[in-house]
Enzyme design. Structure first.
Site, PDB file in Angstrom:
ATOM      1  N   GLU A  24       0.845  -1.200   0.000  1.00 38.87           N
ATOM      2  CA  GLU A  24       0.000   0.000   0.000  1.00 38.87           C
ATOM      3  C   GLU A  24       0.882   1.253   0.000  1.00 38.87           C
ATOM      4  O   GLU A  24       1.864   1.340   0.740  1.00 38.87           O
ATOM      5  CB  GLU A  24      -0.901   0.029   1.246  1.00 38.87           C
ATOM      6  CG  GLU A  24      -1.810   1.263   1.238  1.00 38.87           C
ATOM      7  CD  GLU A  24      -2.674   1.382   2.479  1.00 38.87           C
ATOM      8  OE1 GLU A  24      -3.677   0.668   2.579  1.00 38.87           O
ATOM      9  OE2 GLU A  24      -2.332   2.201   3.366  1.00 38.87           O
ATOM     10  N   ARG A 114     -16.077   2.827   2.325  1.00 37.26           N
ATOM     11  CA  ARG A 114     -16.943   3.940   2.692  1.00 37.26           C
ATOM     12  C   ARG A 114     -16.112   5.168   3.014  1.00 37.26           C
ATOM     13  O   ARG A 114     -16.477   6.288   2.702  1.00 37.26           O
ATOM     14  CB  ARG A 114     -17.791   3.585   3.927  1.00 37.26           C
ATOM     15  CG  ARG A 114     -18.776   4.703   4.222  1.00 37.26           C
ATOM     16  CD  ARG A 114     -19.258   4.706   5.633  1.00 37.26           C
ATOM     17  NE  ARG A 114     -18.171   4.874   6.587  1.00 37.26           N
ATOM     18  CZ  ARG A 114     -18.319   4.788   7.891  1.00 37.26           C
ATOM     19  NH1 ARG A 114     -19.505   4.513   8.389  1.00 37.26           N
ATOM     20  NH2 ARG A 114     -17.285   4.945   8.708  1.00 37.26           N
ATOM     21  N   HIS A 166     -15.081  -3.291  13.834  1.00 35.23           N
ATOM     22  CA  HIS A 166     -15.018  -1.926  13.306  1.00 35.23           C
ATOM     23  C   HIS A 166     -15.590  -0.998  14.378  1.00 35.23           C
ATOM     24  O   HIS A 166     -16.608  -1.316  14.998  1.00 35.23           O
ATOM     25  CB  HIS A 166     -15.843  -1.827  12.003  1.00 35.23           C
ATOM     26  CG  HIS A 166     -15.773  -0.467  11.390  1.00 35.23           C
ATOM     27  ND1 HIS A 166     -16.695   0.521  11.672  1.00 35.23           N
ATOM     28  CD2 HIS A 166     -14.883   0.080  10.531  1.00 35.23           C
ATOM     29  CE1 HIS A 166     -16.377   1.622  10.988  1.00 35.23           C
ATOM     30  NE2 HIS A 166     -15.285   1.369  10.295  1.00 35.23           N
ATOM     31  N   GLN A 193      -7.968  -4.801   7.720  1.00 34.59           N
ATOM     32  CA  GLN A 193      -7.421  -3.728   8.550  1.00 34.59           C
ATOM     33  C   GLN A 193      -6.190  -4.281   9.268  1.00 34.59           C
ATOM     34  O   GLN A 193      -6.036  -5.512   9.379  1.00 34.59           O
ATOM     35  CB  GLN A 193      -8.520  -3.327   9.559  1.00 34.59           C
ATOM     36  CG  GLN A 193      -8.193  -2.176  10.461  1.00 34.59           C
ATOM     37  CD  GLN A 193      -7.862  -0.916   9.690  1.00 34.59           C
ATOM     38  OE1 GLN A 193      -6.748  -0.806   9.166  1.00 34.59           O
ATOM     39  NE2 GLN A 193      -8.795   0.007   9.587  1.00 34.59           N
TER      40      GLN A 193
END
Ligand code: FAD
Length: 327
Positions: A24, A114, A166, A193
């Protein structure tokens, strides 16, 4: 009933897939950061990852730098970008435009998110997409409109998965229901995550598979070498780092010792995930290559390597043996 096909009678025909590798990156925030990012990109490219993901500011604030970085990755490197995209900060029309732009420059992978809600608790504008699930459906709709242009391949849509609850979710069971809903809406794979305990990825995989989630769930692993970064990330994600790791990093007498402790802890996390059946490793690099490459060296993943001409060569035996010994 029709007789079983040749494929059904030979379940091992396709063989085992190599372990996937991805990194990433985030769009640089200054010219100096851009320069060092391109050094990092060159170092990462030499390891022949399957893709590199590029984050997207939830406010849409870095839209231009994200798109510019993705364009340069497509045009100037052999790397395949996976573009992150968020519902927060963009109207559905803007999102449809960005998806179209990404497909037009050759992007074939999008991570549908989101995004984090603004800290001021402001209400999203009327008509905004509410959940990642809505964004998956929008991507699929744009893709469908362009299906004739995409004969070179379908768009791979990824989503986020959570080894620990979450922060806005009532329970881990609810997170799994959401992941299943994202799969039903057309998600092809998930990236997790960050997590800091070796058993958390295996737990997530067990719960997800039991609920009917069949898509690959790729563990997102962060080099755990900086206390400042661990603390900041914990504030942003709500994921608690292991206190004993923080203590060991704090007690380290030098940067080199901190790096050794952090890389060792990251390798333990990644190996535990691979032993649990992870189909790949996604390394959160924070735009730095040293720790990520140290982790990669210690993991010795059994992966094909591309030669200068793009041909695939399989890893030499000792690297495979090292991984097998480690597991
Ligand atoms: P969703 O899946 O939409 O879930 C958001 C919340 O809504 C959850 O609490 C969920 O339980 C709930 N929910 C979802 N669907 C429903 C439903 N149908 N009914 C009721 N409740 C529901 N953020 C960025 O801003 N930019 C990035 O580039 C970025 N990259 C990321 C990459 C990875 C691999 C991960 C794991 C996270 C990333 N994030 C990024 C952070 C992410 O945006 C946040 O974690 C965000 O709070 C949730 O995003 P999501 O896509 O999981 O949302």
């Amino acid at each position: 009933m029709s007789p079983p096909s040749h494929i059904e009678t030979h379940p091992n025909l396709a063989g085992a897939a190599p372990v996937a590798l991805s990194y990433e990156l985030f769009p640089p925030r200054s010219p100096a950061a851009a320069e060092s990012l391109w050094t990092t990109i060159a170092e990462l490219e030499a390891t022949s990852p399957d893709y590199v993901s590029v984050t997207y500011g939830a406010s849409g604030s870095n839209r231009d730098t994200a798109v510019e970085l993705i364009n340069r990755l497509v045009q100037e490197t052999t790397l395949r970008p996976l573009a992150h995209l968020t519902c927060v900060g963009n109207s559905p029309q803007e999102l449809a435009e960005i998806i179209g732009e990404l497909l037009d420059v050759g992007v074939r992978g999008i991570l549908a998110l989101r995004g984090d809600q603004p800290k001021d608790g402001g209400v999203p504008p009327e008509g905004s997409l509410r959940y990642a699930q809505d964004l998956i459906e929008l991507i699929r709709r744009v893709e469908q409109r362009r299906s004739a242009l995409l004969c070179a391949g379908k768009v791979a849509v990824g989503v986020a998965a959570y080894p620990t609850r979450h922060p806005e979710s009532p329970s881990e069971a609810h997170d799994i229901e959401v992941l299943l809903a994202k799969q039903r809406s057309g998600a092809d794979f998930a990236i997790t995550q960050v997590f800091f305990h070796t058993e958390q990825y295996a737990d997530l995989l067990t719960r997800a598979r039991r609920a009917g989630v069949t898509i690959p769930i790729i563990p997102g692993v962060m080099p755990l070498t900086s206390i400042r970064r661990l603390t900041r990330l914990s504030e942003l994600t709500g994921v608690e780092p292991a206190p004993e790791l923080i203590e060991r990093l704090a007690a380290a007498g030098s940067d080199a010792e901190r790096a050794r402790i952090g890389v060792g802890a990251t390798v333990d996390l990644a190996n535990a995930a691979l032993d649990a059946g992870a189909p790949g490793i996604h390394l959160y690099t924070f735009n730095e290559h040293t720790a990520a490459l140290d982790v990669l060296d210690r993991l010795a993943l059994p992966r094909p390597r591309r030669t200068a001409h793009g041909a695939v060569r399989h890893s030499p035996e000792p690297r495979i043996a090292a991984r097998q010994l480690a597991s």
